[in-house]
Motif scaffolding. Structure first.
Motif, PDB file in Angstrom:
ATOM      1  N   TRP A 187       0.867  -1.186   0.000  1.00  0.00           N
ATOM      2  CA  TRP A 187       0.000   0.000   0.000  1.00  0.00           C
ATOM      3  C   TRP A 187       0.904   1.236   0.000  1.00  0.00           C
ATOM      4  O   TRP A 187       1.875   1.298   0.771  1.00  0.00           O
ATOM      5  N   PHE A 188       0.557   2.188  -0.842  1.00  0.00           N
ATOM      6  CA  PHE A 188       1.210   3.484  -0.892  1.00  0.00           C
ATOM      7  C   PHE A 188       0.138   4.554  -0.720  1.00  0.00           C
ATOM      8  O   PHE A 188      -1.053   4.277  -0.850  1.00  0.00           O
ATOM      9  N   ARG A 189       0.580   5.778  -0.487  1.00  0.00           N
ATOM     10  CA  ARG A 189      -0.358   6.892  -0.434  1.00  0.00           C
ATOM     11  C   ARG A 189       0.302   8.138  -1.001  1.00  0.00           C
ATOM     12  O   ARG A 189       1.526   8.278  -0.973  1.00  0.00           O
ATOM     13  N   GLN A 190      -0.547   9.018  -1.498  1.00  0.00           N
ATOM     14  CA  GLN A 190      -0.063  10.271  -2.064  1.00  0.00           C
ATOM     15  C   GLN A 190      -0.987  11.401  -1.652  1.00  0.00           C
ATOM     16  O   GLN A 190      -2.176  11.402  -2.009  1.00  0.00           O
ATOM     17  N   ALA A 191      -0.432  12.331  -0.896  1.00  0.00           N
ATOM     18  CA  ALA A 191      -1.161  13.517  -0.477  1.00  0.00           C
ATOM     19  C   ALA A 191      -0.958  14.606  -1.523  1.00  0.00           C
ATOM     20  O   ALA A 191       0.025  14.593  -2.265  1.00  0.00           O
ATOM     21  N   PRO A 192      -1.860  15.585  -1.586  1.00  0.00           N
ATOM     22  CA  PRO A 192      -1.734  16.663  -2.571  1.00  0.00           C
ATOM     23  C   PRO A 192      -0.394  17.369  -2.471  1.00  0.00           C
ATOM     24  O   PRO A 192       0.032  17.761  -1.377  1.00  0.00           O
ATOM     25  N   GLY A 193       0.275  17.501  -3.595  1.00  0.00           N
ATOM     26  CA  GLY A 193       1.542  18.204  -3.628  1.00  0.00           C
ATOM     27  C   GLY A 193       2.730  17.434  -3.092  1.00  0.00           C
ATOM     28  O   GLY A 193       3.827  17.979  -2.977  1.00  0.00           O
ATOM     29  N   LYS A 194       2.519  16.167  -2.765  1.00  0.00           N
ATOM     30  CA  LYS A 194       3.600  15.360  -2.200  1.00  0.00           C
ATOM     31  C   LYS A 194       3.880  14.134  -3.073  1.00  0.00           C
ATOM     32  O   LYS A 194       3.057  13.735  -3.893  1.00  0.00           O
ATOM     33  N   GLU A 195       5.046  13.550  -2.838  1.00  0.00           N
ATOM     34  CA  GLU A 195       5.411  12.332  -3.540  1.00  0.00           C
ATOM     35  C   GLU A 195       4.598  11.147  -3.003  1.00  0.00           C
ATOM     36  O   GLU A 195       4.160  11.141  -1.846  1.00  0.00           O
ATOM     37  N   ARG A 196       4.433  10.157  -3.866  1.00  0.00           N
ATOM     38  CA  ARG A 196       3.785   8.927  -3.416  1.00  0.00           C
ATOM     39  C   ARG A 196       4.730   8.215  -2.452  1.00  0.00           C
ATOM     40  O   ARG A 196       5.920   8.036  -2.750  1.00  0.00           O
ATOM     41  N   GLU A 197       4.204   7.815  -1.284  1.00  0.00           N
ATOM     42  CA  GLU A 197       5.055   7.220  -0.264  1.00  0.00           C
ATOM     43  C   GLU A 197       4.568   5.836   0.136  1.00  0.00           C
ATOM     44  O   GLU A 197       3.368   5.538   0.118  1.00  0.00           O
TER      45      GLU A 197
END
Length: 123
Positions: free
Chosen positions: A36-46
């Protein structure tokens, strides 16, 4: 080829819980490490969490340890992410992905991706 479809996202208050699911197509699901990854607005996918082929091995990024639990059901071709004690900073689009290597924590190690599901935590 593996196709992945996430579900279960939504809006929740801080301190609440959500459970994400990822359904996989194909007969070789158990041969993939799932993450599972996540990506917040304006940020890299982590990277968030990963689980090995049998489910016996799990790995989490530090910020979610003790709050999130990854699991899989190879009979159902599915991987899950149980998220408890959610915080505003957990707000992001969450993606499930499939890899061939363990421990896979880098985006480039993952071969297949879902379309993502939005998780919004209100403070």
């Amino acid at each position: 080829q593996v196709q992945l479809v996430e579900s279960g996202g939504g809006l929740v208050q801080a301190g609440g819980s959500l459970s994400l699911s990822c359904a996989a197509s194909g007969r070789t699901f158990s041969s993939y490490v799932m993450g599972w990854f996540r990506q917040a607005p304006g940020k890299e996918r982590e990277f968030v969490a990963a689980i090995n082929w049998s489910g016996s091995g799990k790995y989490y990024t530090d910020s979610v340890k003790g709050r999130f639990t990854i699991s899989r059901d190879n009979a159902k071709n599915a991987v899950y992410l149980q998220m408890n004690s959610l915080k505003a900073e957990d707000t992001a689009v969450y993606y499930c992905a499939a890899a061939r290597v363990w421990i896979a924590t880098m985006k480039d190690e993952y071969l297949y991706w879902g379309q993502g599901t939005q998780v919004t935590v209100s403070s």
